[in-house]
Design an enzyme around this catalytic site. Structure first.
Site, mmCIF file in Angstrom:
data_model
loop_
_atom_site.group_PDB
_atom_site.id
_atom_site.type_symbol
_atom_site.label_atom_id
_atom_site.label_comp_id
_atom_site.label_asym_id
_atom_site.label_seq_id
_atom_site.Cartn_x
_atom_site.Cartn_y
_atom_site.Cartn_z
ATOM 1 N N ASP A 265 0.883 -1.079 0.000
ATOM 2 C CA ASP A 265 -0.099 -0.017 -0.095
ATOM 3 C C ASP A 265 0.789 1.180 -0.023
ATOM 4 O OD1 ASP A 265 -2.450 1.666 0.484
ATOM 5 O OD2 ASP A 265 -1.637 1.780 2.498
ATOM 6 N N ASP B 179 -0.134 5.065 1.132
ATOM 7 C CA ASP B 179 -0.430 6.080 1.981
ATOM 8 C C ASP B 179 -0.514 5.338 3.388
ATOM 9 O OD1 ASP B 179 -0.895 8.354 0.529
ATOM 10 O OD2 ASP B 179 -2.657 7.560 -0.369
#
Length: 233
Positions: free
Chosen positions: A14, A16
């Protein structure tokens, strides 16, 4: 039943709040937008935006029309504060600001360098706006570490939809539950998404939150633990 990786080849990150400090980028961009449009009380306006934005992304993650939801969010939030704006215009301004949010979490570069040296194939799987996320990845100097970046706007669906991960297996036919793991901070999108796709998952949980309703394969609280976990899988 949880996937158990036999020989690790692919690590899907991922973006953020896993690699990039989204909270810092969001706060800076949001303050600029709210100040630009002369909100009477920044604290109230931020609270209103964050509450509405949480609902927006929950809807997107459940299949909502992302473009419509994002283009309306500032129009709705500022409208509640008595300020009339053109939603898509403000959204474009916000995206431009957010696209300059290059702050990485401490230790990211060292972690990625070590994993690349170990000859792991690193991918990014992120929800968000294509141009904004690519600008941030490049600006933060992360692009050279990753073989490919999968962004929900370009894929056409968002995590946790398993079709988001199907895009990865289409590009990398040898990516399977036996050789891949998803690393992310969000139980709702990253860990649930991995479960939907039959993949093992590592929950990056630096704030020591409690997992409810979904169980990651492994939980780590810092990059040292994450690195050890990946190199000794």
């Amino acid at each position: 039943m949880k996937a158990v990786v036999q020989v690790l080849k692919y690590v899907i990150f991922d973006l953020d709040d896993t690699l990039l400090d989204f909270q810092a980028a969001e706060q800076s961009s949001l303050k600029t937008i709210l100040t630009r449009y002369h909100v009477p009380d920044l604290t109230v306006a931020k609270r209103c935006y964050l509450a509405h934005n949480h609902q927006v992304w929950a809807q997107i993650e459940h299949g909502g029309d992302r473009e419509q939801l994002l283009n309306q969010r500032f129009q709705i939030v500022l409208g509640k504060l008595g300020i009339v704006v053109d939603g898509p215009t403000v959204q474009r301004e916000y995206n431009a600001l957010l696209g300059q949010g290059y702050q990485t979490l401490p230790g990211v570069q060292s972690l990625l360098t070590t994993l690349k040296t170990a000859q792991l194939t690193l991918l990014i799987g992120t929800n968000g706006v294509q141009d904004t996320q690519l600008n941030r990845i490049r600006g933060a100097g992360l692009a050279p570490y990753f073989d490919h970046v999968f962004i929900s706007e370009a894929v056409g669906v968002a995590k946790p939809d398993r079709r988001f991960f199907d895009a990865m297996t289409t590009r990398y036919p040898d990516l399977t539950p036996d050789n891949a793991v998803m690393v992310g901070d969000s139980l709702a999108s990253d860990i649930t998404g991995a479960a939907n796709a039959g993949l093992a998952s590592i929950w990056f949980n630096p704030h020591h939150q409690v997992a409810r309703n979904v169980r990651p394969t492994v939980t780590v609280t810092d990059f040292s633990q994450l690195q050890h976990c990946l190199l000794n899988w």
